[in-house]
Design an enzyme around this catalytic site. Structure first.
Site, short mmCIF file in Angstrom:
data_model
loop_
_atom_site.label_atom_id
_atom_site.label_comp_id
_atom_site.label_asym_id
_atom_site.label_seq_id
_atom_site.Cartn_x
_atom_site.Cartn_y
_atom_site.Cartn_z
CB CYS A 2 -0.94 0.03 1.18
SG CYS A 2 -2.04 -1.38 1.32
NE ARG A 27 4.68 1.50 0.28
CZ ARG A 27 5.39 1.58 1.40
NH1 ARG A 27 6.60 2.11 1.37
NH2 ARG A 27 4.92 1.12 2.52
CG ASN A 105 -0.45 2.20 3.87
OD1 ASN A 105 -1.36 2.20 3.05
ND2 ASN A 105 0.71 2.79 3.65
N GLY A 106 -2.10 -1.00 6.72
CA GLY A 106 -2.10 -1.81 7.94
C GLY A 106 -3.34 -2.67 8.03
CE LYS A 492 16.40 -10.84 -5.95
NZ LYS A 492 15.78 -11.38 -4.72
CG HIS A 511 20.74 -37.62 1.80
ND1 HIS A 511 20.96 -38.82 2.44
CD2 HIS A 511 21.96 -37.02 1.67
CE1 HIS A 511 22.26 -38.94 2.71
NE2 HIS A 511 22.88 -37.86 2.25
CE LYS A 608 12.45 -2.94 -2.71
NZ LYS A 608 13.41 -3.94 -3.21
#
Length: 613
Positions: A2, A27, A105-106, A492, A511, A608
């Site tokens: 956000c 973001r 935000n949150g 990545k 293994h 982000k």
């Protein structure tokens, strides 16, 4: 996650809000919106105007009415937590009368309980979000009289959860009220104008003077200044600091994507991380920000590194560096798990929190848990003035410059360099010899040019990426120093190309993972020229015997019978080799994502800065 931007001053707010939201796109988000207070006229009082839409900021700009004027406004990019991405769930949210607007935000943890009570009192909810509760709470308290900041304080006392908010009131258009608890809010100070945002990237075009709010603080922002205070109305003083990042740092600079630009910025980023920190006379590192003298450092018996995602993998590399150079037990752990397992905090353990943004909620909560139990915490962060930086007892700023792409590259590399400096500093205080110290110093100084040499292979890596991009998945393997590199390489690839990738220690192939080997599942193998070279080559033989394809990243050419393709990278000191082995994997992931047509800088479902749990 956000993004918030707010403006109050003499200018038209909408273009400033839209530009700020564009700066916050990195973001991660799924919808966007703005609200402005339209000025009063002879025939009508000031009123709130809201425009919001599912999709990108460009979609919002296209939907904005031609005459959407107002000199005070708030904007938001939303990453869905409560309710699907939609126009209705986009922020800003308003009360019944459309007088109060809130961006947030949150997560409000007791939103359902508050929603039920407000609905019983007549509130009409138009969205599925937890944020809309805040708009109705503020409106209810404004109806009782008093100032907007009083209503916001009263509303927040009823809230359980995390928030960074900005609030508008059409009846008090001379102010914006912002508040922070667990989600960042930064004020920007201009000439007879003020800004607020969740990230300084939204502000740097207009001002370099910023103020960071602490958790539990609010601010009333007017065109001519600001006032900061707590939920109990106690005034607090916050001094501005200067942001040293340039506006151009937030542009692609002629590259196709931010990610590619940031990969190519790594030599300069490493130089900045090293700048002024190498002491050739005593073959050590200067790290004054640790706030620990040599006597205190000698008392440290263990190092615990906490981070999430790539920061966690950088911590794994850091732990190996500390153990090798300082001979102190070190371990890296996901901060998101650490905070929930009631960890034992030891007096002689040094805890190190790693976060590019300095706002990663899980890592911040882990720091607070350590400090609550009396532990000592250092921060390794890129953002000056961030929450983790302020919460820690000391630390190392990376100075890597802004990182816009969701996938971390230059901040990751600079973090590992910072750990190399910390390990060198620790080692020289303990038992690392001057000769070995000089060896590491020389290796660190050589890194920027060696990274440039690796980046010179981009054309070759692009061709290889195109050849491997259509695979059903990829295996990444490495031993000891190479294993964290393999983990970061797999991360990545999966996060930007959406190709499934897994990392295993090369020693673990027999293994279980050998069952997966086939011509359809290629393996990327880290093959440094170190004491484990023969064992790594043996692992390649096991894969080829089962018709697996192999892409080796090595210090010298690997025989064709053991690898279908080989990327040769410069040799550094053994302890520093992982830094250079990682660079080709960044380019491999980037070009694979481009070949597959992915949204490289904004991969799906990711953000982000993860400022919620």
């Amino acid at each position: 996650m956000c993004g918030i931007v707010a403006y109050i001053g003499p200018k038209d707010a909408s273009p400033i809000l839209l530009e700020g939201l564009q700066r916050l796109e990195y973001r991660g988000y799924d919808s966007a919106g703005v609200a402005v207070v339209a000025p009063a006229t002879k025939s009508a009082p000031a009123r709130l105007r809201v425009c919001k839409t599912k999709g990108r900021v460009a979609d919002l700009a296209a939907a904005l009415p031609a005459r959407f004027k107002g000199s005070v406004g708030i904007g938001h990019t939303r990453w869905a937590t409560h309710g699907v991405p939609s126009d209705a769930n986009a922020h800003p949210h308003t009360d019944n009368e459309g007088r109060i607007a809130v961006v947030h935000n949150g997560i409000i943890e007791n939103a359902d309980e508050l929603r039920a009570k407000l609905a019983a009192d007549g509130a009409l909810f138009r969205s599925e979000t937890d944020t809309e509760v805040l708009a109705h709470l503020v409106a209810a308290h404004r109806a009782e009289g008093g100032e907007l900041e009083d209503a916001v304080r009263a509303a927040l006392k009823l809230v359980v959860g995390t928030y960074g908010i900005a609030v508008l009131d059409a009846e008090q258009p001379d102010r914006i009220v912002v508040a922070r608890n667990g989600s960042p809010i930064v004020l920007g100070i201009g000439e007879k104008e003020m800004f607020a945002a969740s990230d300084v990237s939204a502000l740097v075009r207009y001002t370099r003077q910023v103020v960071h709010l602490e958790d539990g603080e609010l601010a009333t922002v007017r065109a001519d200044g600001f006032r900061t205070f707590t939920e109990d109305a106690r005034t607090v003083t916050r001094q501005p600091s200067t942001v040293d990042w340039e506006v151009g740092s937030y542009d692609t600079g002629g590259y196709a994507h931010y990610l590619l630009k940031e990969i190519h910025e790594q030599p300069g980023a490493v130089e900045r991380t090293l700048s002024g920190r190498l002491d050739e006379r005593f073959a050590t590192a200067h790290l004054g920000g640790l706030n620990l003298d040599a006597r205190e450092l000698r008392e440290i018996r263990r190092v615990k590194i906490l981070g999430c995602g790539s920061a966690y993998y950088a911590g794994e590399m850091g732990a190996q560096l500390i153990e090798e150079l300082a001979r102190i037990p070190a371990h890296s752990e996901p901060a998101s798990e650490f905070r929930y397992r009631n960890p034992v905090i030891e007096a002689d353990t040094l805890y190190v929190a790693v976060s590019q943004s300095g706002e990663t909620y899980d890592t911040l909560a882990a720091v607070q848990e350590v400090k609550r139990k009396g532990g000592r915490v250092l921060g390794v962060v890129n953002t000056v003035g961030s929450a983790i930086a302020r919460e820690c007892d000391g630390g190392i700023y990376l100075h890597a410059g802004p990182e816009i792409s969701v996938a971390s590259t230059k901040a990751f590399t600079s973090t590992v360099v910072a750990f190399a400096l910390l390990a060198l500093h620790f080692g020289r205080i303990h038992d690392l010899s001057p000769a070995d110290g000089r060896r590491i110093v020389a290796g660190l100084k050589a890194l920027p040019d060696q990274i440039r040499e690796v980046l010179g292979q981009q054309a070759e890596i692009e061709k290889l990426a195109a050849a491997y991009a259509d695979s059903q998945g990829m295996m990444f393997i490495g031993r000891v120093r190479g294993y964290p590199v393999a983990r970061e390489g797999a991360q990545k690839l999966k996060e930007i190309s959406y190709v499934h990738a897994e990392a295993y220690p090369a020693s673990e192939l027999k293994h279980g993972p050998l069952a997966l080997i086939s011509p359809e599942l290629p393996t990327v193998a880290l093959v440094p020229n170190d004491e484990l070279l023969d064992k790594n080559l043996t692992a390649l033989g096991e894969i080829k015997a089962r018709e697996g394809r192999v892409l080796a990243v090595a210090h010298r050419q690997v025989e064709a019978k053991l690898a279908d393709h080989c990327l040769v990278v410069p040799k550094s000191e053994p302890e520093l080799d992982p830094l250079l082995l990682n660079i080709p994997l960044q380019l491999l992931a980037y070009h694979a994502a481009v070949a597959l047509g992915r949204d490289v800088d904004k991969p799906r479902n990711l953000a982000k800065s993860v400022t919620v749990e």
